[in-house]
Write a protein that holds these residues in place. Structure first.
Motif, PDB file in Angstrom:
ATOM      1  N   CYS A 129       8.739  -0.972  70.775  1.00  0.00           N
ATOM      2  CA  CYS A 129       7.889   0.031  71.415  1.00  0.00           C
ATOM      3  C   CYS A 129       8.121   1.412  70.835  1.00  0.00           C
ATOM      4  CB  CYS A 129       8.185   0.027  72.910  1.00  0.00           C
ATOM      5  SG  CYS A 129       7.420   1.352  73.837  1.00  0.00           S
TER       6      CYS A 129
ATOM      7  N   GLY B  40       4.307  -1.826  68.341  1.00  0.00           N
ATOM      8  CA  GLY B  40       3.147  -1.347  69.088  1.00  0.00           C
ATOM      9  C   GLY B  40       2.454  -2.466  69.836  1.00  0.00           C
TER      10      GLY B  40
ATOM     11  N   CYS C  94       1.416   1.682  64.021  1.00  0.00           N
ATOM     12  CA  CYS C  94       2.079   2.821  63.392  1.00  0.00           C
ATOM     13  C   CYS C  94       1.049   3.896  63.037  1.00  0.00           C
ATOM     14  CB  CYS C  94       2.817   2.372  62.135  1.00  0.00           C
ATOM     15  SG  CYS C  94       3.743   3.713  61.355  1.00  0.00           S
TER      16      CYS C  94
ATOM     17  N   PHE D 182       2.240   3.714  71.036  1.00  0.00           N
ATOM     18  CA  PHE D 182       1.331   3.561  69.907  1.00  0.00           C
ATOM     19  C   PHE D 182       0.729   2.154  69.907  1.00  0.00           C
ATOM     20  CE2 PHE D 182       4.913   6.216  68.203  1.00  0.00           C
ATOM     21  CZ  PHE D 182       4.233   7.428  68.192  1.00  0.00           C
TER      22      PHE D 182
ATOM     23  N   HIS E  82       2.525   1.183  76.102  1.00  0.00           N
ATOM     24  CA  HIS E  82       3.030   1.580  74.790  1.00  0.00           C
ATOM     25  C   HIS E  82       2.782   3.061  74.478  1.00  0.00           C
ATOM     26  CE1 HIS E  82      -1.156   0.170  73.952  1.00  0.00           C
ATOM     27  NE2 HIS E  82      -1.197   1.329  73.314  1.00  0.00           N
TER      28      HIS E  82
END
Length: 148
Positions: free
Chosen positions: A82, A114, A124, A121, A119
């Motif tokens: 995460c 992710g 990335c 994101f 989360h």
């Protein structure tokens, strides 16, 4: 020394996150806590803080798959990276080596970055060069673009 998140200092971890990530991704301690230890699928055993002699030098947050836990569906043996923040690249490499070892011993087949529950994101971010490089070096493969 590796520590659990049980006694995490979220003010300290937020400073580390802010020093590591671009300013548009900065969070406050409450949001960091909400998306980590307050998340029902937070993995207490695989999420670690590296604090050898004083303030945290790095941390890594792992979550379990939400299917079968937060919503109906067949659970799986996947885990989700995460968040990660660190002062030195070697700290990140050491943290991820320990995480991978813990997860491998549990029978986890894949570690994703992710797209976890609650989360930070979906994947990335393109403007996180250090994170992208770390994930690439650690064997993560790039998937299709994801949006939130």
């Amino acid at each position: 020394m590796l520590q659990s998140f049980r006694r995490a200092d979220f003010e300290e971890l937020t400073r580390l996150w802010s020093n590591y990530s671009p300013s548009r991704y900065h969070v406050d301690p409450e949001l960091l806590k909400l998306n980590t230890v307050d998340c029902p699928v937070f993995d207490w055993g695989a999420s670690l803080i590296h604090a050898p002699d004083g303030p945290a030098q790095g941390f890594v947050v792992v979550k379990k798959a939400a299917a079968g836990r937060l919503y109906p569906g067949k659970g799986n043996d996947d885990a989700f990276l995460c968040a990660i923040a660190y002062n030195k690249p070697q700290t990140a490499v050491d943290l991820l080596a320990e995480v991978k070892n813990i997860l491998r011993n549990r029978g986890v087949r894949r570690l994703h970055f992710g797209q976890d529950a609650w989360h930070f994101f979906p994947g990335c971010p393109t403007d996180c060069g250090k994170l992208h490089t770390l994930l690439e070096v650690e064997g993560f493969t790039e998937g299709p673009e994801a949006y939130d």
